[in-house]
Design a protein around this motif. Structure first.
Motif, PDB file in Angstrom:
ATOM      1  N   GLU A  36       2.586   1.780  -3.405  1.00 24.68           N
ATOM      2  CA  GLU A  36       1.662   2.295  -4.413  1.00 24.68           C
ATOM      3  C   GLU A  36       1.286   3.740  -4.129  1.00 24.68           C
ATOM      4  O   GLU A  36       1.160   4.559  -5.048  1.00 24.68           O
ATOM      5  N   ALA A  37       1.130   4.070  -2.843  1.00 26.42           N
ATOM      6  CA  ALA A  37       0.769   5.449  -2.488  1.00 26.42           C
ATOM      7  C   ALA A  37       1.897   6.399  -2.863  1.00 26.42           C
ATOM      8  O   ALA A  37       1.670   7.451  -3.457  1.00 26.42           O
ATOM      9  N   ILE A  53      -4.835   9.940  -3.542  1.00 26.13           N
ATOM     10  CA  ILE A  53      -3.965   9.023  -4.285  1.00 26.13           C
ATOM     11  C   ILE A  53      -4.858   8.444  -5.376  1.00 26.13           C
ATOM     12  O   ILE A  53      -5.598   7.484  -5.123  1.00 26.13           O
ATOM     13  N   VAL A  96       3.106   8.601   5.485  1.00 21.32           N
ATOM     14  CA  VAL A  96       3.983   7.567   4.951  1.00 21.32           C
ATOM     15  C   VAL A  96       5.387   8.158   4.844  1.00 21.32           C
ATOM     16  O   VAL A  96       5.548   9.361   4.633  1.00 21.32           O
ATOM     17  N   ASN A 153       2.148   6.742  -6.686  1.00 24.91           N
ATOM     18  CA  ASN A 153       0.997   7.375  -7.344  1.00 24.91           C
ATOM     19  C   ASN A 153       0.900   8.855  -7.009  1.00 24.91           C
ATOM     20  O   ASN A 153       0.535   9.668  -7.862  1.00 24.91           O
ATOM     21  N   ASN A 154       1.218   9.225  -5.773  1.00 24.13           N
ATOM     22  CA  ASN A 154       1.198  10.642  -5.371  1.00 24.13           C
ATOM     23  C   ASN A 154       2.050  10.786  -4.124  1.00 24.13           C
ATOM     24  O   ASN A 154       1.573  10.627  -3.004  1.00 24.13           O
ATOM     25  N   GLN A 177      -2.183  17.036  -3.272  1.00 22.57           N
ATOM     26  CA  GLN A 177      -1.615  16.807  -1.950  1.00 22.57           C
ATOM     27  C   GLN A 177      -2.383  15.821  -1.078  1.00 22.57           C
ATOM     28  O   GLN A 177      -1.913  15.470  -0.014  1.00 22.57           O
ATOM     29  N   ALA A 178      -3.557  15.405  -1.520  1.00 25.97           N
ATOM     30  CA  ALA A 178      -4.330  14.533  -0.637  1.00 25.97           C
ATOM     31  C   ALA A 178      -4.732  13.222  -1.305  1.00 25.97           C
ATOM     32  O   ALA A 178      -4.520  12.145  -0.761  1.00 25.97           O
ATOM     33  N   LEU A 234      -5.598   4.584  -6.273  1.00 23.91           N
ATOM     34  CA  LEU A 234      -5.949   3.665  -5.186  1.00 23.91           C
ATOM     35  C   LEU A 234      -7.447   3.770  -4.887  1.00 23.91           C
ATOM     36  O   LEU A 234      -8.094   4.767  -5.197  1.00 23.91           O
ATOM     37  N   ALA A 286      -0.426   4.199   8.159  1.00 27.38           N
ATOM     38  CA  ALA A 286       0.907   4.807   8.237  1.00 27.38           C
ATOM     39  C   ALA A 286       1.300   5.035   9.692  1.00 27.38           C
ATOM     40  O   ALA A 286       2.457   4.852  10.062  1.00 27.38           O
ATOM     41  N   LEU A 313       0.844  -1.205   0.000  1.00 34.02           N
ATOM     42  CA  LEU A 313       0.000   0.000   0.000  1.00 34.02           C
ATOM     43  C   LEU A 313       0.877   1.252   0.000  1.00 34.02           C
ATOM     44  O   LEU A 313       0.642   2.186  -0.759  1.00 34.02           O
ATOM     45  N   PHE A 314       1.927   1.238   0.841  1.00 29.26           N
ATOM     46  CA  PHE A 314       2.794   2.412   0.937  1.00 29.26           C
ATOM     47  C   PHE A 314       3.528   2.642  -0.386  1.00 29.26           C
ATOM     48  O   PHE A 314       3.673   3.771  -0.837  1.00 29.26           O
ATOM     49  N   ALA A 320       1.000  13.427  -1.403  1.00 26.40           N
ATOM     50  CA  ALA A 320      -0.157  13.004  -0.618  1.00 26.40           C
ATOM     51  C   ALA A 320       0.238  11.905   0.362  1.00 26.40           C
ATOM     52  O   ALA A 320      -0.214  11.891   1.511  1.00 26.40           O
ATOM     53  N   ALA A 321       1.094  10.988  -0.080  1.00 23.68           N
ATOM     54  CA  ALA A 321       1.534   9.913   0.808  1.00 23.68           C
ATOM     55  C   ALA A 321       2.309  10.488   1.990  1.00 23.68           C
ATOM     56  O   ALA A 321       2.098  10.111   3.137  1.00 23.68           O
TER      57      ALA A 321
END
Lengths: 335, 513
Positions: free
Chosen positions: A202-203, B359, A216, A206-207, B356-357, B362, B374, A199-200, A210-211
């Protein structure tokens, strides 16, 4: 048609459909038109044949593609895998032949070193913010030089039945590298899907902003991906050296990075990061090897090999492109 | 004041925009806008987010093409198709971020792409001489053969202006030219602008700093939501009136609304959750004090660029504070990353949802569990079943419209994405939630639900910092309002003091008052 077909599959498998179709088409073509392709013989309880060869020959690309998939999913790339393969071969050969520290210790030390080499890439990309292509280019160039220095400009031959078993031996009737790939696949899946790492990754891919804002740690995530790829490359290097019973620093893993990146992309993990598909990358590796074997078995002159490979890869990539599919659909609708 | 009276008719304007319209999918970024620039004037474009300032500049400079209307330049109709074409016509732009090449010399930067040639080779002597002369015109004396990045941002800005002017510009567009300059450098820039104005140049000036706009501009054109609100002489438009026009409030109506009050003040018995003393960072926020209690909504009001988002970034550990300290429950803490802030049970819904928020690829479920996961770390994975339950609960509780939790979040509407991001933070049970423009770009129904949610969360004891450009929302939902202007905290209003006129007064006040 394709839309209907894909809705029949579970959502998780949907991205895998195109690579699987391509592989099936290649195998079908060979089964029908290439003489002796589908033949499988069993000797001394070991399975032999073109299909088994494909599995064995693609094992290096498959191993490295497991790590590369994670790196690409973080929106990075690792060009140094071929050089790490060369270093692994030289180090393993040197430890076994010159230091005589015993096979298990030698393999463990080699793998550990390759993990560190991957972590070096991870440090450059994750902590220092160097562009992945540039960061890994450093090790790609320097790494092969290091491997040559270690080998003292020579090919170190290894006479060790234990070492030869890694590439030449059999387990459950199949070549031993197949077992290594299966174990590494299990390990990778366990690490990424059994924990929250997947998950981390991919996050972050992908962005990343945001992660980061969601708590993260992108640095640690990238560090893991590159270090793990280093480990995978090390194992591939050991297989390669074992296969020729020698460490050839000039040629080991040469251009491997290109096949691996191709395998990952064919497998459906986009180069700009995000969602990744480990099984897809393995299918991608199989497609590339099947293609190479086909070309050889059909007696296509060697000089055409790369061209044929390029054309088939292009077709597969185009088939996967959603933009192209949309374009074709629109055309059909308007016609 | 009648805006028609200020338009002089004795001379054709340098640049006349008439009824220009620009349509992007789903929005009319410019809707029949008029704009007039005369020779020898500095004309400020004013407006809040989404007003259409940058679209108008893009249309003028050829970065975007208009969908309707007319642009007359020196009396001739023009339709620039690229910034290069606009430049050839005589409209030059200096962008917010100096976009020059740091490692090339100053002279090369000024002449890049149009180097004077001699015998088929670049004439370096010419380049250096002419570059020095171009800078001299701006009162800057410098070694033009040095690389650009050996100079300060202010000097680099001058080089950018020199480059823009050397193209025989008649119109100079300056987009936020002062955001990285200190007070002295701003003074020098303004002196240069006044000189250029005296030479007959028309200058379009965009800035968020009211003091600067008043210091240098002759005229304002105010835009809001893509429409022209009016053109005014700077000397005749009081600040409060300008602010009222920018945020779309009728001044009289606002004054009559003073009876409207904010949320009931919180009993001071609540202990302060967060206290910051003198927190600041150069170029971001002037040191400020702030206390936020549990169960309290603190509103942050101010114009675009006043330091609202910068405050949020400092509090959440995205930008490191260079000065001051922060206390949580009376204990000194240092935040160096969002991870650290989340560890102290902070949450942050950023202003720019998209970059910024969210993803995008997903699923809604993964987006919701991300912050909680997280904070737990990678090894303690929330089981798929728990994830599904969490996602389903929040989808129901917040009324997120999605076919199911496995849908990629990018397929949801803006309001539903925002709710999912709120769910991400609620799932991590924060004690302190920073909401930066949580209602921007979402429909009215979703807005009301989010405001209701804010009230409920604070009644459950959460501390909330609420940032919004919609001043009515700030007035309605806050127990306390902090007003920012030009990266400074200018005042704090509580209880009965919270009303629209007071906030607007504070925003519009001059720096020296």
């Amino acid at each position: 048609m394709s839309e209907r077909l894909s809705t029949l599959m579970p959502a998780r498998l949907r991205p895998l459909i195109w690579p699987l179709i391509a592989l099936a088409a290649l195998l079908l073509f060979n089964g029908l038109f290439t003489e002796g392709f589908a033949r499988i013989t069993i000797k001394d309880g070991h399975v032999y044949g073109s299909l088994v060869d494909i599995l064995k020959l693609s094992s290096r690309v498959m191993l490295v593609s497991l790590g590369m998939t994670l790196v690409i999913a973080t929106a990075g790339v690792d060009l140094s895998v071929g050089a790490v393969v060369a270093i692994a071969g030289s180090v393993a050969a040197k430890l076994i032949v010159q230091q005589q520290i015993g096979l298990p210790m030698a393999l463990a030390a080699t793998s550990g070193l390759c993990l560190v080499l991957g972590a070096w890439n991870g440090t450059l990309v994750g902590w220092l913010g160097v562009q992945p292509i540039v960061a890994t280019l450093i090790l790609m160039v320097a790494g092969r030089g290091i491997a040559q220095l270690l080998a003292g400009g020579q090919i170190i031959t290894v006479e060790s039945s234990g070492f030869s078993f890694i590439a030449g031996g059999h387990f459950l009737g199949l070549p031993f590298p197949v077992t290594m790939v299966a174990l590494m696949l299990l390990l990778t899946v366990a690490l990424t899907r059994g924990t929250a790492l997947g998950l981390f990754i991919e996050a972050v891919g992908n962005n990343e902003t945001a992660a980061l804002f969601a708590g993260v740690n992108p640095r640690a995530v990238k560090m893991f991906a590159y270090a793990f790829t280093g480990l995978c490359s090390g194992m591939a290097g050991i297989i390669e050296a074992s296969d020729i019973k020698a460490a050839d620093a000039n040629n080991a893993g040469l251009y491997l990075e290109l096949d691996v990146i191709l395998a990952v992309v064919i497998g459906g993990t986009p180069l700009n990061g995000g969602r990744f598909d480990l099984a897809g990358s393995l299918v991608g590796a199989l497609i590339i090897q099947t293609l190479t074997t086909t070309i050889k078995m059909r007696g296509v002159p060697v000089e055409y090999t790369l061209v044929v490979k390029a054309v088939v890869v292009l077709v597969i990539c185009l088939a996967q492109s959603p933009e192209l599919r949309k374009l074709l659909l629109q055309r059909r609708a308007s016609a | 004041m009648n805006s028609a009276s200020v338009i002089s008719t004795d001379e054709a304007p340098l640049l006349a925009v008439r009824g220009v319209t620009k349509i992007f999918p789903g929005v009319r970024a410019l809707d029949g806008v008029d704009f007039t620039l005369r020779r020898g004037e500095i004309h400020a474009l004013m407006g809040e987010n989404g007003a259409g300032k940058s679209t108008l500049i893009k249309v003028l400079t050829g970065a975007d093409r208009r969908d309707g209307g007319e642009i007359l330049f020196d009396g001739c109709s023009i339709d620039p198709r690229s910034p290069a074409e606009a430049q050839r016509l005589g409209i030059s732009t200096v962008y917010q971020e100096v976009n020059l090449i740091p490692f090339l010399s100053v002279a090369e930067n000024i002449y890049l792409g149009r180097q004077p040639m001699k015998f088929g080779r670049i004439d370096w002597k010419q380049i250096n001489l002419r570059a020095a002369a171009a800078l001299k015109r701006l009162d800057v004396e410098m070694e033009v053969t040095q690389p650009l990045n050996s100079y300060s941002p202010a000097v680099q800005q001058m080089v950018a202006i020199a480059r823009a002017l050397d193209i025989r510009a008649k119109v100079l567009v300056l987009d936020e030219p002062t955001s990285s300059l200190d007070a002295n450098e701003v003074g020098h820039l303004f002196a240069v602008l006044r000189r250029l104005k005296a030479e007959g140049l028309g200058i379009i000036f965009v800035s968020h700093f009211l003091d600067q706009v008043y210091a240098v501009s002759d005229r304002f054109t105010v835009l809001r939501n893509g429409k022209l609100i009016g053109e005014h002489e700077a000397a005749k438009l009081p600040r409060l009136e300008l602010v009222a026009k920018m945020i779309g409030k009728d001044l009289k109506a606002v004054e009559e609304m003073s009876a409207r009050r904010g949320a009931e003040p919180v009993r001071t018995a609540h202990h302060p959750f967060l206290r910051v003393i003198g927190l600041g960072r150069r170029g971001s926020m002037t040191p400020f004090d702030l206390t936020i209690r549990a169960g309290e909504v603190v509103g942050l009001a101010g114009l675009l660029g006043s330091g609202r988002t910068e405050t949020a970034r400092l509090l959440f550990g995205i930008d490191r504070a260079e000065a001051g300290r922060m206390e949580i429950d009376g204990k000194l803490v240092t935040l160096t990353s969002p991870r650290g802030a989340i560890g102290r049970r902070f949450g942050f819904c950023p202003e720019d949802r998209k970059t910024q928020a969210v993803i995008p690829d997903l699923s809604v479920r993964e987006n919701i569990v991300l912050a909680l996961q997280a904070s737990k770390g990678w090894l303690r994975k929330i089981s798929t079943q728990q994830q599904q339950e969490l996602a389903e609960n929040y989808i129901k509780a917040l009324g997120i419209a999605t076919s199911d939790a496995e849908q990629p979040i990018k397929l949801l509407s803006g309001g539903n994405q925002q709710k999912a991001i709120l769910a991400r933070w609620l799932a991590s049970h924060p004690r302190f939630l920073i909401l930066d423009e949580p209602t921007r770009g979402i429909d009215i129904g979703a807005k009301a639900e989010i405001e209701k949610l804010i009230a409920r969360l604070c009644s459950e004891g959460m501390a909330i910092l609420f940032i919004s450009s919609e001043l009515e929302e700030v007035v309605r939902d806050s127990h306390r309002v902090v007003v920012l202007r030009d990266r400074k905290k200018v005042c704090e209003l509580t209880g009965d003091q919270i009303d629209l006129p007071s906030i607007m007064q504070a925003i519009a006040a001059r720096a020296d008052e």
